[in-house]
Enzyme design. Structure first.
Site, mmCIF file in Angstrom:
data_model
loop_
_atom_site.group_PDB
_atom_site.id
_atom_site.type_symbol
_atom_site.label_atom_id
_atom_site.label_comp_id
_atom_site.label_asym_id
_atom_site.label_seq_id
_atom_site.Cartn_x
_atom_site.Cartn_y
_atom_site.Cartn_z
ATOM 1 N N TYR A 133 17.024 -21.970 9.099
ATOM 2 C CA TYR A 133 17.896 -21.269 8.195
ATOM 3 C C TYR A 133 19.522 -21.156 8.960
ATOM 4 C CZ TYR A 133 20.084 -17.681 5.127
ATOM 5 O OH TYR A 133 20.784 -17.087 4.292
ATOM 6 N N SER A 186 20.086 -18.928 -11.365
ATOM 7 C CA SER A 186 18.857 -18.757 -12.143
ATOM 8 C C SER A 186 18.294 -17.363 -11.751
ATOM 9 C CB SER A 186 17.881 -20.010 -12.293
ATOM 10 O OG SER A 186 17.459 -20.009 -10.832
ATOM 11 N N SER A 187 18.861 -16.891 -10.682
ATOM 12 C CA SER A 187 18.270 -15.498 -10.326
ATOM 13 C C SER A 187 19.245 -14.948 -9.498
ATOM 14 C CB SER A 187 16.909 -15.481 -9.766
ATOM 15 O OG SER A 187 17.127 -16.559 -8.551
ATOM 16 N N GLY A 188 18.915 -13.758 -8.804
ATOM 17 C CA GLY A 188 19.397 -12.987 -7.661
ATOM 18 C C GLY A 188 21.111 -12.917 -7.770
ATOM 19 N N THR A 224 26.193 -22.467 -8.145
ATOM 20 C CA THR A 224 24.772 -22.682 -7.886
ATOM 21 C C THR A 224 23.750 -21.707 -7.681
ATOM 22 O OG1 THR A 224 25.091 -23.157 -5.680
ATOM 23 C CG2 THR A 224 25.628 -24.753 -6.956
ATOM 24 N N GLY A 225 22.440 -21.946 -7.647
ATOM 25 C CA GLY A 225 21.575 -20.741 -7.456
ATOM 26 C C GLY A 225 21.720 -19.774 -8.610
ATOM 27 N N SER A 239 25.429 -16.355 5.609
ATOM 28 C CA SER A 239 24.767 -15.198 6.119
ATOM 29 C C SER A 239 25.288 -14.618 7.457
ATOM 30 C CB SER A 239 23.311 -15.682 6.362
ATOM 31 O OG SER A 239 22.452 -14.550 7.110
#
Length: 272
Positions: A159, A17-19, A14-15, A146
């Protein structure tokens, strides 16, 4: 002839599309894995898939708004219908909000939106794909978190709470599913230089992990299947806050106050 463990391994990211997600997908595809790209932006997913295909890899796109339950359910159904196996699920997508609590008193929606994407979508996608892994007798869930979840960083309450929930969920998964052949890994990244960190101007004065190095942690986690991957300082602070929460949090508060003051001076000096 030895069997290549990466060849044909089906990895959902997932995620993507970038990074970190994009870079991890490219690194995994280069090793021979089949990557299933999940993210909201269909055009960006198509770009990533095209790059992977052009380099000789295999990628499939599953445009999904992870903040909407119906969209997540549709993604689960599409993955199960189109893929013969689900070897690895990498829950990498996330959003960050940097705002002091005293400026959030009229903004409960910040917490609601963050928990929806960072935690509830992770739970929903994981629970939806676990039956396939259980049928296979093997699988791996990687949840991206994180160091903030281990070190209690101020100004990131929404967050931090969502990522702490993901960490707790990951621990329960690992304990309950270990005998079922399902591995679970938490990756607690330090600050990584991505589009998500770019809007916060002070970050440019702080050490930031390179995206390629961060993606390599995911590749390594799939290979070695550890319970956690993070930096030593984060683990030390986590132990300290458990053993001596009062003194440890006071120490952290002083550390961050001094760091913020230093960063402000740097920003002001550059502006002059």
């Amino acid at each position: 002839m030895a069997v290549d463990p990466w060849r044909g391994k089906i990895v959902v990211i997932t995620g993507a599309s970038s990074g970190i997600g994009e870079e991890a997908a490219k690194q995994l595809a280069a090793k021979g894995a089949v990557v299933c790209l999940v993210a909201r932006r269909a055009e960006e997913l198509a770009r990533v898939a095209a790059d992977i295909t052009a380099a000789g890899g295999s990628a499939h796109c599953y445009p999904t708004n992870l903040a909407e339950n119906d969209s997540v359910d549709a993604c689960i159904a599409a993955l199960l219908a189109s893929q013969p196996r689900i070897d690895v699920l990498v829950n990498n997508a996330g959003r960050s909000i940097r705002r002091p609590l005293l400026e959030s008193l009229d903004r409960p929606h910040d917490f609601e939106r963050t928990i929806q994407l960072n935690y509830l979508a992770v739970v929903r996608l994981t629970l939806g794909l676990l039956p396939r892994m259980l049928e296979q007798g093997n699988g791996h869930v990687i949840n991206v978190s994180s160091v903030a979840a281990l070190m209690t960083t101020p100004r990131f309450a929404a967050y931090l709470a969502s990522k702490s929930a993901v960490d707790a969920f990951s621990r329960s998964l690992r304990i309950e599913l270990a005998e079922k052949g399902i591995a679970v890994t938490s990756i607690n990244y330090p600050l990584v230089k991505t589009a998500m960190t770019a809007p916060t101007a002070v970050y440019k004065y702080l050490p930031q992990m390179d995206v390629a190095d961060a993606a390599a942690w995911i590749v390594e986690a799939i290979d070695k299947r550890p319970a956690r991957r993070t930096i030593r300082a984060a683990l030390a602070f986590q132990v300290a806050t458990v053993v001596m929460p009062g003194p440890a949090l006071k120490l952290l508060a002083g550390f961050y106050a001094r760091r913020v003051a230093k960063l402000r001076k740097q920003v002001e000096a550059e502006a002059q």
